[in-house]
Design an enzyme around this catalytic site. Sequence first.
Site, PDB file in Angstrom:
ATOM      1  N   GLU A 263      -9.799   2.622  -5.387  1.00  0.00           N
ATOM      2  CA  GLU A 263      -9.400   3.950  -5.026  1.00  0.00           C
ATOM      3  C   GLU A 263      -8.016   4.717  -5.780  1.00  0.00           C
ATOM      4  OE1 GLU A 263     -10.874   4.247  -0.210  1.00  0.00           O
ATOM      5  OE2 GLU A 263      -9.039   3.323  -0.687  1.00  0.00           O
TER       6      GLU A 263
ATOM      7  N   ASP B  64       0.864  -1.188   0.026  1.00  0.00           N
ATOM      8  CA  ASP B  64      -0.268  -0.181  -0.019  1.00  0.00           C
ATOM      9  C   ASP B  64       0.842   1.213   0.091  1.00  0.00           C
ATOM     10  OD1 ASP B  64      -2.520   1.822   0.201  1.00  0.00           O
ATOM     11  OD2 ASP B  64      -3.409  -0.236   0.964  1.00  0.00           O
TER      12      ASP B  64
ATOM     13  N   HIS C 212      -2.762   2.980  -4.604  1.00  0.00           N
ATOM     14  CA  HIS C 212      -2.248   2.661  -3.234  1.00  0.00           C
ATOM     15  C   HIS C 212      -0.873   1.974  -3.462  1.00  0.00           C
ATOM     16  CE1 HIS C 212      -5.835   3.117  -0.608  1.00  0.00           C
ATOM     17  NE2 HIS C 212      -6.554   2.469  -1.728  1.00  0.00           N
TER      18      HIS C 212
HETATM   19  C1  ACM Z   1     -10.838  -0.605   0.191  1.00  0.00           C
HETATM   20  O1  ACM Z   1     -11.683  -0.691   1.198  1.00  0.00           O
HETATM   21  N1  ACM Z   1     -10.324   0.470  -0.306  1.00  0.00           N
HETATM   22  C2  ACM Z   1     -10.987  -1.791  -0.626  1.00  0.00           C
END
Ligand code: ACM
Length: 546
Positions: free
Chosen positions: A320, A177, A248
């Site tokens: 995201e 991440d 991420h």
């Molecule tokens: C997530 O909670 N961004 C998969």
Amino acid sequence: MTELIPRPRDVVADSGEVRLTAHSRLYAGSATEGVGHWLRTVLREATGLPLREGREPDDTDGDGIGLRLGPGLGPEEYRLVSDRSGVLIEGGSAAGVFWGAQTLRQLLGPDAYRRAPVNRGRTWAVPHVTIEDSPRFPWRGLMLDVARHFMPKEGVLRYLDLMAAHKLNVFHFHLTDDQGWRVRIERYPRLTEVGSWRTRTKFGHRASPLWEEKPHGGFYTQDDIREIVAYAAERHITVVPEIDVPGHSQAAIAAYPELGNTDVITASVTGGTALSVWDSWGISPNVLAPTDNTLRFYEGVFEEVLGLFPSEFIHVGGDECLKDQWRVSPAAQARIKELGLADEDALQSWFIGHFAKWLSARGRRLIGWDEILEGGIAEGAAVSSWRGYGGGIAAARAGHDVVMCPEQHVYLDHRQADGADEPVPIGYVRTLEDVYRFEPVPPGLDVSAARRILGTQANIWTEVMEDQARVDYQAFPRLAAFAEVAWSALPAPADRDFADFGRRMSAHYRRLDALGVAYRPPSGPLPWQRRPGVPGRPLDGPPPNR
Ligand code: ACM
């Protein structure tokens, strides 16, 4: 004694009991030797009994344990019979026998979960009972985020044991991440040399003014990963690794800046010229550049990942991914034109589609968060539906496999009570009962789409969980309720017998105590489980259902 969690399909209790003694033998038939080894190890530790090897299921004088495959049982199905001839567990496969062995451990009482005998003189008895049982779903998952806060290998192995005790069988390992890269990749050593640690860490929600002013980091060597995967396999758990692309990814970009959108990176929020591993929370705008170089780099990463993880499914994240950099980067815009794509959503879809094909050519399948539906999803890809049921419903209707893990229901980072003393309270209140009433298959889904729901998964994001005790607190007791939802064929949510579950939980808390789980007590956090003064971000009202 039959206060079992998750609740089995059928339990017929009888009077009498099988007493395990120093003479008791444990027989493990063909293909169940691994389960026999596991069961003998944990029961020897807890009871001090030798449980010598038996030669056949019934050479036990009525005081032994037999394990074997049984004809006509489904792959994870088992039948446990405790009667005058001893205890016999039959399963449709070694996995079925293993889940039966977990039930046997529960039947022996909480001290069967200890690592050494606490009372050598005591009797160990299995009540006479016949249990027939099988799981509702083949995917009963737990996702653990070891990127935001690293969990050392021993802690991961412990979580695999805790999963097995709850008959959960998929460990979704969130390895990368913005805040950390946790798996050694031999051809790209900087991913862990640079990407596995940060100089300091935001303490609390991202709006908190507090910092933990010390370096945080850690990673798993490839042998650590092999050990984790093998340990999981011994417990009939599949490890699904997640390497997040194209969002991420800031830790990777910090290690290898050419992976980023270098023509716009200084124009973004970094405030400097070089990115570092992120020390705060939220969604980083620093995402991967859509270049051939990036694709080749990640193919190299995934080649090593495939060598480490035998799982059919490989998780590529996909959630995201902010498109801001792609919108303003001349290089990204040129790439969109060159590929003949409509927009930035299509670029994300192109990125994920590349790895869907790449994985499929190697006999694996891609799974991603539900954003991978945006701009078109690749054939054969599966979806982790997290923003609600909607993505999962759309994917299932389009013939894709789905794991239901809606944040409104099974995000265990969300607070579990509304008291001011909940540690770093995040999100909506999701109590033990709320989780118990979670239904993975949304009503109204037609039968063929419903068959696409492989199962369900609880997700543990660790921004505000700085150590294992904080993870335990958020996970338990709710993971026990989740396990029953995933395993047992429960009635519709409103008809579920939470009082009965609560009664069985009274016994289960004693098992968790013996296992050393730092769960949230029903009466609220213990003083040392609180985090006074550390701001969270509680949200009011019921969670919006998307
Ligand atoms: C997530 O909670 N961004 C998969």
